[in-house]
Design a protein around this motif. Structure first.
Motif, mmCIF file in Angstrom:
data_model
loop_
_atom_site.group_PDB
_atom_site.id
_atom_site.type_symbol
_atom_site.label_atom_id
_atom_site.label_comp_id
_atom_site.label_asym_id
_atom_site.label_seq_id
_atom_site.Cartn_x
_atom_site.Cartn_y
_atom_site.Cartn_z
ATOM 1 N N HIS A 1 0.838 -1.206 0.000
ATOM 2 C CA HIS A 1 0.000 0.000 0.000
ATOM 3 C C HIS A 1 0.870 1.252 0.000
ATOM 4 O O HIS A 1 0.620 2.209 -0.761
ATOM 5 N N HIS A 2 1.905 1.259 0.832
ATOM 6 C CA HIS A 2 2.790 2.430 0.917
ATOM 7 C C HIS A 2 3.509 2.664 -0.408
ATOM 8 O O HIS A 2 3.586 3.806 -0.893
ATOM 9 N N ARG A 3 4.020 1.596 -1.026
ATOM 10 C CA ARG A 3 4.777 1.740 -2.263
ATOM 11 C C ARG A 3 3.886 2.105 -3.434
ATOM 12 O O ARG A 3 4.301 2.852 -4.324
ATOM 13 N N SER A 4 2.669 1.570 -3.469
ATOM 14 C CA SER A 4 1.754 1.918 -4.558
ATOM 15 C C SER A 4 1.339 3.380 -4.475
ATOM 16 O O SER A 4 1.202 4.060 -5.504
ATOM 17 N N GLN A 5 1.168 3.896 -3.244
ATOM 18 C CA GLN A 5 0.862 5.324 -3.088
ATOM 19 C C GLN A 5 2.031 6.187 -3.563
ATOM 20 O O GLN A 5 1.835 7.195 -4.261
ATOM 21 N N TRP B 1 4.236 5.317 -5.714
ATOM 22 C CA TRP B 1 4.287 5.152 -7.177
ATOM 23 C C TRP B 1 3.352 6.142 -7.866
ATOM 24 O O TRP B 1 3.721 6.787 -8.842
ATOM 25 N N GLU B 2 2.123 6.269 -7.339
ATOM 26 C CA GLU B 2 1.152 7.183 -7.933
ATOM 27 C C GLU B 2 1.559 8.633 -7.740
ATOM 28 O O GLU B 2 1.418 9.460 -8.641
ATOM 29 N N ASN B 3 2.067 8.952 -6.540
ATOM 30 C CA ASN B 3 2.441 10.338 -6.248
ATOM 31 C C ASN B 3 3.594 10.817 -7.131
ATOM 32 O O ASN B 3 3.672 12.001 -7.475
ATOM 33 N N ASN B 4 4.491 9.918 -7.477
ATOM 34 C CA ASN B 4 5.670 10.299 -8.254
ATOM 35 C C ASN B 4 5.532 9.987 -9.741
ATOM 36 O O ASN B 4 6.515 10.062 -10.487
ATOM 37 N N LYS B 5 4.324 9.601 -10.175
ATOM 38 C CA LYS B 5 4.142 9.184 -11.569
ATOM 39 C C LYS B 5 4.483 10.310 -12.540
ATOM 40 O O LYS B 5 5.215 10.113 -13.514
ATOM 41 N N ASP B 6 3.959 11.514 -12.304
ATOM 42 C CA ASP B 6 4.213 12.637 -13.217
ATOM 43 C C ASP B 6 5.698 12.967 -13.295
ATOM 44 O O ASP B 6 6.226 13.257 -14.382
#
Length: 313
Positions: free
Chosen positions: A44-48, A50-55
């Motif tokens: 859960h922590h890593r997927s969040q 991942w999404e936060n740093n996608k851009d």
């Protein structure tokens, strides 16, 4: 104890180097559930993140490909489309048990080694090399998934370095090949790759293909190290608690079935070990990326205990 020696209830428990406080233990089911919960939290922590740093990742890759990319590389639009379609890929961590036994592998009969099948497998796939002088059988082995297969020519290729020892993790051989394998025993032995009857990796030619399938599907091999510890994987986090419990039950029954008549330190009795000598000393559970391990309550994994695979509370 005389009244003068009675400790007052308000005084803290005496803890010294000679009398340390006992480490907390967990029943096997609770230990497995705790480790799986930690896996879920990490995902859960890593997927969040991942999404936060996608851009940021997309912009960095687009800038790099614009400056140094080749015509075959994706365009900026392709990079953004790929990032939008792909999700964070979860790592399916393995669970391993480190079982410390009251054994001295230097003594006769106390160096345990063998293989067995877990009810739900261990979640791993292994590359297998097959040694046989039957060329038709070697071709069938390759067709059934063997990494390499052959006889004298394969041995020469390994000896000369044309076949890498890292390309396979297990070996199988027919009995007539063992005399020829002695020439590369110094290469296979230190890696634990030498075929061994205790591991059922020396098989007649008519059983090689069946054993090959078992070895590829993750049959579990075990052996005690110099400290008397057995380290073995019992599955992956995706299995769930119930399947991991089944695998753990099978493992402990296997270890109990090969218990030596004589083990442990100290004076031995007529029937082997001294009365009251413990066979199991400690058991730790850990995962691929866990920061530590969980100390398991031995009562819940000892097949001779009335609390075997249950909660003692």
């Amino acid at each position: 104890m005389p009244p003068s020696c009675t400790r007052h209830p308000s005084l803290p428990e005496l803890v010294t180097r000679a009398h340390p406080s006992p480490l907390p233990t967990a029943p096997i089911q609770d230990a497995l559930q705790r480790l799986i919960s930690e896996m879920d939290e990490r995902h859960h922590h890593r997927s969040q993140r991942w999404e936060n740093n996608k851009d940021k990742r997309v912009n960095q890759r687009s800038t790099y490909l614009t400056a140094r990319g080749r015509p075959t590389h994706p365009s900026e639009e392709g990079v953004r489309k790929e990032a939008a379609e792909k999700e964070y890929r979860r790592m399916d961590e393995s669970l391993e048990v480190a079982l410390q036994l009251n054994l001295d592998p230097r003594k006769p009969g106390q160096a345990l080694r063998g293989s067995f099948s877990l009810p739900h497998g261990n979640g791993k796939k292994f590359g297998v090399a097959v040694f046989t002088d039957n060329m038709e059988l070697a071709k069938e082995a390759l067709a059934n998934g063997a990494v390499v297969a052959g006889g004298a020519s394969l041995i020469e290729d390994i000896k000369n370095g044309h076949v890498s020892l890292t390309s396979f993790q297990r070996t199988l051989a027919s009995p007539e090949m063992m005399s020829q394998l002695s020439s590369i025993a110094r290469l296979l032995g230190p890696r634990g790759l030498m075929p061994n009857p205790k591991l059922n990796t020396i098989q007649p030619q008519d059983q090689l293909l069946e054993t090959l399938e078992q070895q590829q599907s993750g049959i579990s091999n075990y052996r005690t190290d110099k400290e008397g510890i057995v380290r073995i994987g019992i599955g992956r986090g995706s299995f769930g608690v119930d399947k991991l419990m089944d695998n753990m039950r099978e493992l402990m029954n296997e270890i109990q079935s090969i218990k030596p008549e004589s083990f442990g330190k100290g004076k031995k009795g007529k029937g082997g070990s001294a009365k009251g000598t413990k066979y199991y000393l400690k058991a730790h559970l850990s995962t691929t990326q866990s920061k530590g391990s969980v100390l398991v309550d031995l009562r819940t994994i000892d097949p001779t205990s009335s609390f075997f695979m249950s909660d003692p509370l």
